[in-house]
Each structure stands twice: as C-alpha cells, then as structure tokens.
Design an enzyme around this catalytic site. Sequence first.
Site, PDB file in Angstrom:
ATOM      1  N   ARG A  83       0.778  -1.139  -0.105  1.00 23.80           N
ATOM      2  CA  ARG A  83       0.073   0.119  -0.137  1.00 23.80           C
ATOM      3  C   ARG A  83       0.986   1.290   0.000  1.00 23.80           C
ATOM      4  NH1 ARG A  83      -2.372  -4.108   2.935  1.00 23.80           N
ATOM      5  NH2 ARG A  83      -4.613  -4.426   2.682  1.00 23.80           N
ATOM      6  N   HIS A 178       2.895 -12.883  -4.813  1.00 19.84           N
ATOM      7  CA  HIS A 178       1.905 -13.015  -3.954  1.00 19.84           C
ATOM      8  C   HIS A 178       1.305 -14.299  -3.804  1.00 19.84           C
ATOM      9  CE1 HIS A 178      -1.406 -11.702  -1.771  1.00 19.84           C
ATOM     10  NE2 HIS A 178      -1.176 -10.451  -1.717  1.00 19.84           N
ATOM     11  N   GLU A 313       5.208 -12.178   1.458  1.00 22.00           N
ATOM     12  CA  GLU A 313       5.510 -11.296   0.430  1.00 22.00           C
ATOM     13  C   GLU A 313       6.698 -10.546   0.758  1.00 22.00           C
ATOM     14  OE1 GLU A 313       1.505  -9.030  -0.451  1.00 22.00           O
ATOM     15  OE2 GLU A 313       0.821 -10.479   0.796  1.00 22.00           O
TER      16      GLU A 313
END
Length: 350
Positions: A83, A178, A313
């Site tokens: 993010r 991912h 990740e």
Amino acid sequence: MQMAISAKQWGKRSTGEEVTLYTLINQNGVEVQITDCGASIVSLRVPDRNGVFADVILGYGDVSGYETNKSFFGAFVGRNANRIKQARVVLGGKTWELERNNGENNLHSGKGGMTYRMFEGTIAGETLELRCKVPHLGDGFPGNLDCCVTYSLSEDNALTISYKGVSDHDTVINMTNHSHFNLAGHNSGSIDTQVLQMDAPFFTPNGSDCMPTGEILSVAGTPFDFTEGRTFGEDINGSFEQIALFGGYDHNLVLAGEGLRRFATATDPDSGRVMEAWTDLPAVQLYTCNGMNVEEGTKEKSRYGNHQAFCLETQTFPGATDMPWVKSPVYKAGQEYNSTTIYKFSVLDK
C-alpha cells in the site's frame, strides 16, 4: 530426468491475446507452472513424506481468472507491492496521483500494475525469463519501466524468483510474489495446524486502513513472535488488538540480517512438507487470507475459505516513501532494481 521447461498455448485473454503456460519440472518430479498473463505462478506441485504430490498454492483454473486476478493468486506484483498512503507519491518535489483502489490508498499498483499485464516469455537454458514494459503513468507512477522476472527450479527443489527493473525517470520500484501457500494442498482447508518460524524480531503495527502507523515494535510477547516457531492457529483468531482488527495477520515484519538469507521455515506436520524462504529484502508482509471466500473459477472448482493459506510477500516497508529511516523504494532514473526470493521445499523425516 534433468530439469526441463516446456511451453503450450493456454487460451486467450478477453482482448484476444494468446496466453502461454510454461512448465518447469526437475528430476524429482517437482513441477511449477507459470503463465505469461501477469507472470503468475499457476501451480506448484511438491511431494509429502510418502512421495505423494500436491499443488500447494491457491489459484484459478483458466486464463480468465489470471486476467482479472482479484485475489492476487500466484501474482507477480509491481511496480510497487503493498500500500501507498493516500495513493500519492512525492518525487523530486512533484506529487504523482495514483489509483485509490484500497479505500483512500493504492494497493499493489492498481489496475495498471504488472499483475494484469502480458509478459514476453523466453526460455533461456534452465531459466524462464518474462519481460514487460510499463509506460510512463501506465500505472500512475512516473517513468517508462523495463522489467524482467526470472523463474528457475533447481534439483534440490528450490524455486528462485529474480527481479530486475530500470526506469528512465525517478520512480518507485518494489516487486514481490503473492503466492498463497497451503502446504497440505491448495484445497485442504485451514492452515491452523501449520507452523511458521521466522527470523523477524520486529513488526510494524497498522492503522485501521492497514497502513503502518510508523512505529516499529518488538515482537516479544505478541502473536507476531515467530522466532521460535508457532502454529498459525495459536493466535489467528485471538483478541490481540492488531490481530482482531484484521481477522488474522496482514502485517509487515522486519527481518533480521542483510543480504540473501533464509528468513522463514513453514511446516505442515501432517504431510511433512517443509518450505524454507530466502530474500535479500528488509521485510515481508505476512498475510493469512482473512475472511477469504473464493470459489468462482478456482482450480478443481475448489472453495477457498478463511485462513486457507499464508503469503510471505518479500518487500521494502509499505509506506516507505514517507519513512526516511527505512530502505527507500525510490530508484533514480537509470538505477537498476535487483532482488531475489527463493522458496525451497523438502520433507520432515519419517
């Protein structure tokens, strides 16, 4: 049988582009399938202690699933993973606005990210190279970015993923894989009894938007202390504030050491499957599929439920563009990004 790579046509995207499925297989029968649609890992078959093979990553059954890949199954994520707060970055005094696809934040570079792009595949000896060019502002970020991700499978069952990227403009580069792992098999249910050991002495707590608050806290005495190993189920449904807020783990953990080093070992005691993970990056996002409920288009028409897999990740810190005290994800024009992640599989002794 020596390590081999093969390719076959695997259907078409809605745009009419032909999609290829590559298969890497070693002398032990370990098999990895990767598509040039998003450079995603489609399947990963490894044996248990009795020699029984299972596919240990969640995924879709056809091209259409990877074209949209809402759950990021097996996804190659870039140019920026995780993010970015308020979906904006400031580079050279200029603010660049990104897609707000996760509340007010940008997640995994949005719809223009590499997860949704076609790659050009080349088999180079025992290595699969997948290349992609993201145009300036094609994902909201400045700079034309040339990217290459390579996959190789060794005879000791290590899947190596290497990333390279270079831009003609100062930009953010932070790539990851991912894959959602379940060492009992992709359709085997909860990971509660699987064990994770991780050399991560610190974690970064999140605000309600899943963005790090800027604090770096010790894992000691918390559910984030995996230094000696613990089952996922021990605390994944617990009342610890950071766990309860997200219904499980979705946090950045700070890894010990520098350079390419083993940072985690995951084990399924029932099947005996073991996965060791290496990275040269400073952190990892641990995600445990909190509240997951996916069954449309999945492999073998499986239903993937809550806490059915875990993700490791590897990354720089999320929000690092606003945290000058950690490794920056900003690369100058012409400066090459390089990183390597390895997942190696074995079994416990009988």
